[in-house]
Structures are given as C-alpha cells and as structure tokens.
Design a protein around this motif. Structure first.
Motif, PDB file in Angstrom:
ATOM      1  N   LEU A   7      -2.905 -24.046  31.736  1.00 15.76           N
ATOM      2  CA  LEU A   7      -3.500 -22.723  31.518  1.00 15.76           C
ATOM      3  C   LEU A   7      -4.992 -22.682  31.836  1.00 15.76           C
ATOM      4  CD1 LEU A   7      -1.815 -21.254  28.330  1.00 15.76           C
ATOM      5  CD2 LEU A   7      -1.497 -20.594  30.701  1.00 15.76           C
ATOM      6  N   ALA A   8      -5.262 -22.835  33.123  1.00 15.81           N
ATOM      7  CA  ALA A   8      -6.648 -22.881  33.582  1.00 15.81           C
ATOM      8  C   ALA A   8      -7.460 -21.699  33.076  1.00 15.81           C
ATOM      9  CB  ALA A   8      -6.677 -22.930  35.105  1.00 15.81           C
ATOM     10  N   LEU A   9      -6.794 -20.547  32.984  1.00 11.20           N
ATOM     11  CA  LEU A   9      -7.500 -19.351  32.531  1.00 11.20           C
ATOM     12  C   LEU A   9      -8.030 -19.515  31.113  1.00 11.20           C
ATOM     13  CD1 LEU A   9      -5.710 -16.006  33.327  1.00 11.20           C
ATOM     14  CD2 LEU A   9      -8.034 -16.701  33.910  1.00 11.20           C
ATOM     15  N   LEU A  10      -7.190 -20.170  30.309  1.00 18.84           N
ATOM     16  CA  LEU A  10      -7.542 -20.343  28.904  1.00 18.84           C
ATOM     17  C   LEU A  10      -8.648 -21.369  28.731  1.00 18.84           C
ATOM     18  CD1 LEU A  10      -6.683 -19.414  26.066  1.00 18.84           C
ATOM     19  CD2 LEU A  10      -5.030 -21.269  26.040  1.00 18.84           C
ATOM     20  N   THR A  11      -8.520 -22.439  29.509  1.00 19.30           N
ATOM     21  CA  THR A  11      -9.503 -23.507  29.361  1.00 19.30           C
ATOM     22  C   THR A  11     -10.801 -23.208  30.087  1.00 19.30           C
ATOM     23  OG1 THR A  11      -8.385 -24.633  31.148  1.00 19.30           O
ATOM     24  CG2 THR A  11      -7.836 -25.346  28.939  1.00 19.30           C
ATOM     25  N   ALA A  12     -10.782 -22.154  30.917  1.00 21.15           N
ATOM     26  CA  ALA A  12     -12.013 -21.797  31.634  1.00 21.15           C
ATOM     27  C   ALA A  12     -13.120 -21.485  30.640  1.00 21.15           C
ATOM     28  CB  ALA A  12     -11.763 -20.595  32.531  1.00 21.15           C
ATOM     29  N   ALA A  62     -15.777 -20.102  33.440  1.00 20.56           N
ATOM     30  CA  ALA A  62     -16.174 -18.964  32.621  1.00 20.56           C
ATOM     31  C   ALA A  62     -17.266 -18.158  33.318  1.00 20.56           C
ATOM     32  CB  ALA A  62     -16.679 -19.458  31.272  1.00 20.56           C
ATOM     33  N   ALA A  63     -17.124 -16.840  33.272  1.00 19.77           N
ATOM     34  CA  ALA A  63     -18.178 -15.983  33.806  1.00 19.77           C
ATOM     35  C   ALA A  63     -19.308 -15.976  32.790  1.00 19.77           C
ATOM     36  CB  ALA A  63     -17.631 -14.577  34.025  1.00 19.77           C
ATOM     37  N   THR A  64     -20.465 -16.408  33.226  1.00 23.56           N
ATOM     38  CA  THR A  64     -21.588 -16.450  32.291  1.00 23.56           C
ATOM     39  C   THR A  64     -22.730 -15.593  32.802  1.00 23.56           C
ATOM     40  OG1 THR A  64     -22.361 -18.405  33.424  1.00 23.56           O
ATOM     41  CG2 THR A  64     -21.091 -18.764  31.410  1.00 23.56           C
ATOM     42  N   GLY A  65     -23.647 -15.319  31.931  1.00 23.55           N
ATOM     43  CA  GLY A  65     -24.802 -14.505  32.313  1.00 23.55           C
ATOM     44  C   GLY A  65     -24.381 -13.056  32.457  1.00 23.55           C
ATOM     45  N   SER A 137      -9.878 -16.296  23.795  1.00 22.92           N
ATOM     46  CA  SER A 137     -11.074 -16.678  24.551  1.00 22.92           C
ATOM     47  C   SER A 137     -12.187 -15.651  24.629  1.00 22.92           C
ATOM     48  CB  SER A 137     -10.696 -17.005  25.993  1.00 22.92           C
ATOM     49  OG  SER A 137      -9.469 -17.652  26.086  1.00 22.92           O
ATOM     50  N   PHE A 138     -11.984 -14.433  24.147  1.00 21.27           N
ATOM     51  CA  PHE A 138     -13.033 -13.440  24.427  1.00 21.27           C
ATOM     52  C   PHE A 138     -14.365 -13.883  23.820  1.00 21.27           C
ATOM     53  CE2 PHE A 138     -11.424 -11.642  20.409  1.00 21.27           C
ATOM     54  CZ  PHE A 138     -12.591 -11.295  19.742  1.00 21.27           C
ATOM     55  N   THR A 139     -15.392 -13.742  24.620  1.00 20.30           N
ATOM     56  CA  THR A 139     -16.718 -14.154  24.165  1.00 20.30           C
ATOM     57  C   THR A 139     -17.573 -12.939  23.831  1.00 20.30           C
ATOM     58  OG1 THR A 139     -17.387 -14.226  26.465  1.00 20.30           O
ATOM     59  CG2 THR A 139     -16.775 -16.316  25.443  1.00 20.30           C
ATOM     60  N   GLY A 140     -17.026 -11.781  24.101  1.00 17.92           N
ATOM     61  CA  GLY A 140     -17.785 -10.574  23.813  1.00 17.92           C
ATOM     62  C   GLY A 140     -16.906  -9.358  23.972  1.00 17.92           C
ATOM     63  N   GLY A 141     -17.535  -8.206  23.855  1.00 20.43           N
ATOM     64  CA  GLY A 141     -16.798  -6.967  23.934  1.00 20.43           C
ATOM     65  C   GLY A 141     -17.393  -5.971  22.973  1.00 20.43           C
ATOM     66  N   VAL A 142     -16.680  -4.868  22.809  1.00 15.73           N
ATOM     67  CA  VAL A 142     -17.275  -3.824  21.998  1.00 15.73           C
ATOM     68  C   VAL A 142     -16.210  -3.150  21.140  1.00 15.73           C
ATOM     69  CG1 VAL A 142     -17.055  -2.095  23.837  1.00 15.73           C
ATOM     70  CG2 VAL A 142     -18.806  -1.801  22.084  1.00 15.73           C
ATOM     71  N   ALA A 143     -16.580  -2.873  19.903  1.00 13.53           N
ATOM     72  CA  ALA A 143     -15.715  -2.093  19.026  1.00 13.53           C
ATOM     73  C   ALA A 143     -16.428  -0.788  18.713  1.00 13.53           C
ATOM     74  CB  ALA A 143     -15.426  -2.862  17.747  1.00 13.53           C
ATOM     75  N   LEU A 144     -15.716   0.312  18.841  1.00 11.25           N
ATOM     76  CA  LEU A 144     -16.296   1.630  18.623  1.00 11.25           C
ATOM     77  C   LEU A 144     -15.511   2.351  17.556  1.00 11.25           C
ATOM     78  CD1 LEU A 144     -16.793   3.032  22.232  1.00 11.25           C
ATOM     79  CD2 LEU A 144     -18.609   2.592  20.565  1.00 11.25           C
ATOM     80  N   ARG A 145     -16.228   3.005  16.688  1.00 10.47           N
ATOM     81  CA  ARG A 145     -15.567   3.778  15.654  1.00 10.47           C
ATOM     82  C   ARG A 145     -16.086   5.207  15.725  1.00 10.47           C
ATOM     83  NH1 ARG A 145     -17.468   3.400   9.476  1.00 10.47           N
ATOM     84  NH2 ARG A 145     -15.887   4.726   8.487  1.00 10.47           N
ATOM     85  N   ILE A 146     -15.170   6.130  15.889  1.00  9.62           N
ATOM     86  CA  ILE A 146     -15.555   7.543  15.850  1.00  9.62           C
ATOM     87  C   ILE A 146     -15.183   7.998  14.447  1.00  9.62           C
ATOM     88  CG2 ILE A 146     -15.392   9.767  17.062  1.00  9.62           C
ATOM     89  CD1 ILE A 146     -15.955   7.377  18.962  1.00  9.62           C
ATOM     90  N   LYS A 147     -16.208   8.274  13.683  1.00 12.16           N
ATOM     91  CA  LYS A 147     -15.963   8.524  12.257  1.00 12.16           C
ATOM     92  C   LYS A 147     -15.224   9.831  12.016  1.00 12.16           C
ATOM     93  CE  LYS A 147     -19.897   5.811  10.711  1.00 12.16           C
ATOM     94  NZ  LYS A 147     -21.282   5.910  10.247  1.00 12.16           N
ATOM     95  N   ARG A 148     -14.516   9.842  10.905  1.00 14.02           N
ATOM     96  CA  ARG A 148     -13.712  10.974  10.466  1.00 14.02           C
ATOM     97  C   ARG A 148     -14.357  12.324  10.795  1.00 14.02           C
ATOM     98  NH1 ARG A 148      -9.927  11.784   6.105  1.00 14.02           N
ATOM     99  NH2 ARG A 148      -9.769   9.539   5.898  1.00 14.02           N
ATOM    100  N   GLN A 171     -17.755 -19.777  43.321  1.00 12.05           N
ATOM    101  CA  GLN A 171     -16.697 -20.163  42.403  1.00 12.05           C
ATOM    102  C   GLN A 171     -16.030 -18.950  41.753  1.00 12.05           C
ATOM    103  OE1 GLN A 171     -17.200 -23.762  40.644  1.00 12.05           O
ATOM    104  NE2 GLN A 171     -14.999 -23.612  40.248  1.00 12.05           N
ATOM    105  N   THR A 172     -14.708 -19.046  41.625  1.00 17.17           N
ATOM    106  CA  THR A 172     -13.992 -17.975  40.939  1.00 17.17           C
ATOM    107  C   THR A 172     -14.314 -18.016  39.452  1.00 17.17           C
ATOM    108  OG1 THR A 172     -12.196 -18.180  42.509  1.00 17.17           O
ATOM    109  CG2 THR A 172     -11.706 -17.012  40.476  1.00 17.17           C
ATOM    110  N   VAL A 173     -14.663 -16.868  38.900  1.00 16.82           N
ATOM    111  CA  VAL A 173     -14.981 -16.833  37.479  1.00 16.82           C
ATOM    112  C   VAL A 173     -13.932 -16.011  36.736  1.00 16.82           C
ATOM    113  CG1 VAL A 173     -17.452 -17.110  37.873  1.00 16.82           C
ATOM    114  CG2 VAL A 173     -16.484 -14.813  37.682  1.00 16.82           C
ATOM    115  N   ALA A 174     -13.887 -16.216  35.435  1.00 17.12           N
ATOM    116  CA  ALA A 174     -12.955 -15.463  34.604  1.00 17.12           C
ATOM    117  C   ALA A 174     -13.702 -14.844  33.438  1.00 17.12           C
ATOM    118  CB  ALA A 174     -11.849 -16.373  34.080  1.00 17.12           C
ATOM    119  N   ALA A 175     -13.361 -13.591  33.134  1.00 18.93           N
ATOM    120  CA  ALA A 175     -13.945 -12.934  31.970  1.00 18.93           C
ATOM    121  C   ALA A 175     -12.820 -12.279  31.182  1.00 18.93           C
ATOM    122  CB  ALA A 175     -14.968 -11.894  32.410  1.00 18.93           C
TER     123      ALA A 175
END
Ligand SMILES: Nc1ncnc2c1ncn2[C@@H]1O[C@H](COP(=O)(O)OP(=O)(O)O)[C@@H](O)[C@H]1O
Ligand SMILES: [Mg+2]
Lengths: 435, 251
Positions: A7-12, A62-65, A137-148, A171-175
């Motif tokens: 699982l190269a994707l996972l170990t990336a 891994a895609a970095t920067g 593996s996620f190293t980042g991302g965003v959670a959004l809450r639209i309040k009531r 090099q091929t990167v993965a995110a």
C-alpha cells in the motif's frame, strides 16, 4: 484478497502519531481496514470498470509544503469566501461570515465535539480502501460548521490544489485532503469545491457532509486536476428531515478519476439532488459512482449526469438506488446520458435499483448517443463552421445538466467552465448561452 | 450571367441516381418555382445545392455568382449566400433561437473579417423582424424548433432568412403544414424579401403557395429531370391535370 499489501499510498505519508484518543482510534481502525482489503482489483465489483494498475504502479511520496492557489478563469468573478487546501493542508482562510465556525484538521487535538463526534462516522473505512487510507493518513483539512439557523449568502470556495514542491517536481506526490461540513438545523450554505494541481500526483480526497433538519447545502464541485493526476474522491452525505442537498460535479481533469458520492437519506421529505457532467478526451478515464440510500419515506432524489467523451476517453457511471422497506412514497429519478464523439470513446453505465418498498416512483436509465448529422447540417447550412457547430451542440448537451444547479451565480461559473473545456478540446464553443 | 447556374447536374443518394441531368439558370431578382410529384427529387436538389453529406454529385456544375458552389463546404456556401429553408426544420435542444441566429450572423461577419455583432442592437433587430412573422419572444428564447408546431417551424425558417439576408434562397415545401392564415404570414414575409439582388427557388407540391408567392418561372421536376418550363399558367395546368402527364416520365 489484498493485491498490494505494501500500500504505497498509505506508506507515502508517515503515520500521524499522538493526538486525541478519538482520532488515534479512528486512524488505527482505518489503517487496519486498508491493510486488510488492499486496493481494489478488477474483480472488486464496485471497481470493475476502473482499472487501477497505473495507480498501483506508483510509489508516491507525501506532498509537502504549500503553494499559492489561483482560481480557474471560469470562477474568477464569483463572489466567494476562499479556503485553500494546498497539498492537503489548510493554507488560507478568508473572512468567514458570522455563524460559520472552522477547525483546521492538521491539529484536531482540541477539536470540539461537533468534529470529534462526527469525523469518520459518515464516510466508512471498512468497505472503502481509499477512504480508509485518507482517514489513516490525512495530515490536514478543514471542518466547517454552519450554526443553527444561519443563512450564509456568499458561497464558500474551497480550493484544493496538489503539486510536488521539490525542485524538479518530478516525483509523484500523494495528498489526502479531508473535509467535514456540518450544516446544523435550519441553516443554509453553498460550498464550491475546486480541484486543481500540477504535475503527477494522487489526490485522495474525502468529504463528509452532515445536513440537519430543514437545512440546505449547495455543494458544487469542479474537478480540473492536471493531465497526469489521479483523482480519487469520496463524498459521504447524511441528510435529516426536510433538508435539501443540491450537488453538482463537473469532471474535466485528471488522467484517471473516480468521483464517488454516497448518501443516506435519514429523514422524511428530503430533497436530494446530485447532478453532474463529465467531459473527457485523450486517454482520460472518468468514473462516477453514486449510492443513494432511501432509508425513510417521502424523500425525492434526482440524479442527471451528462457525459461527453472524445478521442479514446473512457467513462464509467455506476448509480445505485436502494429503497428500504420502510421508505414508502420514495420518488427517485436517475439518468446517465453519454455523448460519444469518437468511435474509440467508451462508456460503461450500470444503473441499479434495489427496491423493497411497494409504493414508490423510481425510474432510471442510460443512453448513449452521437452528434446528430441533421443537427450539424442545420447549423452549417446557416454558415456556422463544423467545429463551432460541434462545440455548440456539445455545450447544449451538457447544459441540460448544468441547468440543474440551483444557485444562480455558481451555475453561470460552471457553464463557463464547461464552455472553456469545449473551447479547448472541441474548438470554438460560445462562452455563454442564452438570449 | 445568371446568379445561379446549374448545368447537367447528376446526383446519387446511397448510390442510387436521383438527379439525372438538371439544367437551370436563375437570374438575379427572379423567383423560380419547382413543382413535382413526391419523390421526384425536389428535396434532393435542395440538399445538393446546400451541400449536405450523402448527396453525391456525379456530374455537372453549379455556380453562384460565377463561383463553383460544389467546391465549397456547407458552411462556406451559406456564407456565400445560399439559404435553405428546410422541409423538415431540425430541432436543436439546448440551443436557443437567439444564440442560433447570433452564431450564424457572427460566422458571416468573421468570414468578412468584421467584429462580432453588437448584442443589444442585434436583439432589437431580430425582435422587430420576428414580430412581423409572428415569431414570439418566447420562441426566440426557447430551444430552436423544440416543441414548435409545424407552422411555427416554418415561420422560424423565414425569420432566419430575413435575418441572414441571403442572396439565393431555396424554400423547400415551406407551405406544407401551414393553415391559410399562417401561409399568408409566411408568404408576406417571403415577398418582403424579394429584391433585385436576391433570387429564390420555391419548391412546392401544390399550386396554392404560388398564388401567394408569384414566381417568374415555373419548372416541373419529375424523374430527376426538369420536364417542362413555363409561366404561371403552368401551375394552373398542373392544378387541373395533376402530375399525371409526367407520370410516364416519372415511372
Ligand atoms: N437520405 C436518403 N436516403 C435514401 N433515399 C433517399 C434519401 N433522400 C431521398 N431519397 C430518395 O430520393 C428520391 C427523391 O426524394 P426527394 O428528393 O425527397 O423527393 P421530393 O422532395 O421531390 O419528394 C426518393 O426516391 C427518395 O426515396
Ligand atoms: Mg421533399
């Protein structure tokens, strides 16, 4: 079963360590699931039309920067609040309107309940290896809450970009960008998701969407990844009573893409709309797979996809609708129409209805067509060149799906994005339609 | 020199000879009518002139203003001034009437090295012409010919002709499917376009249309050839005797 246990994707991506207990637990389960199943092979039913050998042959890092992200031309004038996810990391946050809360998923250690209790509960990792890999593996991302009760007028523009940052960019990167959107009861918002990038990469994205009672989310995605990219996306949606989900996916980029949308309609009187257009040429492979679980009575789902396949492009449409015994008065419509512009272009359509309730109205279908000679002749007999006539007819074909977008300025941006594709790949399409 | 000059034109469809030696010359400003029984090759002639694929010219020549029409692509012929109002106008789902007209006009302007037309001015011009032909704003906004009645389709064809101002108009059975009121509107529209520099070839099965659009010359086409040429009296004669006299030739 596992065809590729490494699982190269996972170990990336180095396994994230530490963090909150809930997250560690979530990740451990996900990694175990990914390792158990491995990547899907051609004998995996859900992937039988999409061959992943080219992706499996990759050894991505891994895609970095992060990098600046520019808007595609078609979206240049759209009034919106921008959020940037560069190589899976939140790199820019515009001024969020009142009633919108944001959590950066790079460090969810102190995440509030609405994140920790929801993340990973909508998108399942057991049956979906790529979702499992993203979750592990996620190293980042965003959670959004639209309040009531919050009505967000300005669309939120989520710009997801992937590209190698090393000197050569060879090099091929993965995110593995991760998104969570929680629209609370009575709230309303529009999310526009753009996927771009440069060079060779794998963008393995997961978005979880939770829509509360009487809430509404417009979710409009344009996938225009680089020519060498692999785009694997899972959008998992859960809707409550009387909510509306109005989604559209315009898929034009990537060497190979899979756009999977799975929804549970977990309340009554839900209006669930997922429409889209896929435009492909060259040797592109574009897979749309959707699953709608009608779990409760009185809901309507509407799904219209229009595809245009040129050269040797290969399209896949798998659409399953499940109507559970209890889900009486379900109104389900599903249609996939593909236009083949060359003899070597190919489409696999697999609509599937599984109905256990007896009082329902469900229809589904798939058509394959070519440009009509008499229509081409009619346009040319009025002086319009062959290329322009083709582009006009193709644009008109896709327009039927784009018209489904409920939010006006967004609809026009998508129309322009489709026209830009025509301009580039079919030649000379009009930039705009209508009187 | 005639505006349109057809000499010894032979054409096949699917390898089957349909036109078997047509000679026809139309002077600028003239209206010629072509009458003939069903299947005599009238529509085939119109398609050959417009340059439709699948209609193969095996012999003969066609010149418009001295230029070899048969050398040109369909769109080039249209830009050069050929217009075919079709017997069965085609539906264009998703292409609005306005877009269709604007694209057609801009194609001509592009060929002439001019800029695209001003959208507002164009809209006004089209609306004014549409009104005289009973083409509503709604029809212009809708997809071309989709859901139009037979009469609406024919009026829409004449509107295109009025907007594009072609040199040589071919009207293929424009009267079919029209009631008497629609026929009047369409005929008036066509008559308004008659001018010294413009010629027309009016194809019809019936004499009826020709009492509204009075031709200078009438030809009878049967069995892929022009069997007889005359004046208005020929139409009346056909009205009385039908095409029986030509049946032998057609058989
Ligand atoms: N696309 C076609 N394919 C095969 N045969 C055709 C086609 N178009 C016309 N024909 C044949 O050519 C002959 C002339 O047809 P047409 O030109 O339509 O006659 P008209 O318009 O005078 O009624 C007929 O025998 C018809 O069957
Ligand atoms: Mg005919």
């Amino acid at each position: 079963m596992a065809e590729n246990s490494s699982l190269a994707l996972l170990t990336a991506v180095p396994a994230p360590t530490g963090g909150a207990d809930w997250l560690s637990k979530l990740r451990r389960t996900a990694v175990a699931n990914a390792e158990r199943t491995g990547l899907p092979g051609v004998r995996t039913e859900a992937w039988k039309f999409t061959n992943l050998n080219a992706l499996k042959a990759l050894e991505p890092v891994a895609a970095t920067g992060t990098a600046e992200i520019a808007r595609p031309a078609a979206f240049a004038d759209l009034e919106a609040v921008e959020l940037h996810l560069s190589n899976g990391m939140l790199s820019h946050t515009g001024d969020l309107p009142d009633g919108v809360e944001l959590v950066d998923l790079a460090d969810p250690t102190a995440a509030p309940d609405w994140v920790s209790k929801t993340l990973g509960t909508i998108a399942e990792t057991g049956p979906h290896p790529f979702t499992a890999i993203n979750t592990g593996s996620f190293t980042g991302g965003v959670a959004l809450r639209i309040k009531r009760g919050t009505m967000v007028e300005t669309p939120i523009l989520l710009m997801v970009d992937t590209r190698g940052q090393d000197a050569g960019g060879e090099q091929t990167v993965a995110a593995h960008p991760r998104v969570l959107v929680v629209v609370e009861d009575g709230a309303s918002a529009d999310l526009v998701e753009l996927h771009t990038g440069a060079g060779a990469y794998v963008n393995n994205a997961v978005a979880e969407i939770v829509i509360g009672k009487d809430a509404r989310l417009g979710h409009y995605k344009h996938q225009s990844e680089s020519d060498a990219a692999f785009h694997i996306a899972m959008t998992a949606v859960r809707c409550a009573d009387s909510s509306t989900y109005d989604a559209f996916a315009l898929l034009t980029g990537a060497r190979l893409s899979r756009n999977e949308v799975r929804a549970t309609l977990a309340g009554r009187h839900i209006e669930y709309r997922i429409n889209g257009g896929y435009l492909a040429c060259g040797d592109q492979h574009v897979d749309t797979s959707t699953f709608i679980d009608h779990a409760e009575p009185d809901c309507a789902s509407h799904e219209l996809y229009k595809g245009v396949l040129a050269d040797r492009a290969h399209g896949v449409f798998q659409g399953k609708i499940l109507v559970r015994p209890h889900a009486q008065k379900t109104d389900g419509y599903q249609m996939n129409r593909a236009l083949l512009l060359s003899r070597e272009a190919e489409i696999n359509s697999k609509p599937e209805l599984e109905i256990y309730a007896d009082d329902v109205k469900c229809s589904h279908g798939a058509t394959v067509g070519e440009l009509e000679d008499d229509q081409l002749f009619y346009l040319m007999a009025r002086g319009i060149s062959r290329e322009r006539a083709r582009a006009m007819l193709v644009a008109a074909y896709v327009d039927e799906a784009i018209d489904q977008i409920q939010r006006e300025p967004v609809r026009e941006a998508f129309r322009t994005a489709a026209a830009d594709w025509m301009q580039k790949h079919i030649a000379g399409a009009p930039a705009s339609e209508g009187v | 020199m005639a505006l349109l000059e057809i000499k010894n034109l032979h054409a096949t469809v699917d390898g089957k000879p349909i036109l078997k030696g047509i000679d026809l010359s139309v002077e600028a400003g003239q209206v010629h009518a072509i009458m003939g029984p069903n299947g005599s090759g009238k529509s085939t002639l119109s398609y050959v002139l417009a340059g439709r694929e699948g209609y193969e010219v095996t012999e003969g020549s066609v010149r418009l203003d001295g230029r070899d029409l048969l050398e040109m692509e369909t769109d080039e012929r249209a830009v050069a001034g050929v217009f075919l109002a079709m017997q069965y106008p085609v539906e264009l789902p998703g292409v609005t009437g306005m877009t269709f007209l604007r694209e057609a006009v801009n194609a001509r302007r592009k060929a002439a090295g001019e800029d695209e037309i001003d959208a507002m001015g164009f809209l006004k011009m089209v609306r004014a012409k549409a009104k005289t032909l009973g083409v509503t704003d709604d029809m212009l906004k809708r997809a071309v010919n989709v859901g139009f009645s037979g009469g609406e389709k024919k009026r829409n064809e004449i509107l295109q002709m009025a907007v594009l101002e072609p040199k040589f108009c071919i009207l293929d059975e424009t009267d079919s499917g029209l009631d008497i009121d629609a026929l009047k509107v369409v005929s008036e529209g066509v008559n308004a376009l008659r001018s010294a520099g413009r010629s027309m070839l009016v194809i019809t099965h019936y004499q009826r249309l020709l009492s509204h659009i009075e031709p200078d010359v009438i030809h009878v086409l049967a069995n892929g050839r022009i069997q007889k040429t005359g004046g208005k009296e020929l139409a009346l004669e056909l009205e009385k005797n039908g095409y029986a006299d030509f049946a032998e030739a057609a058989a």
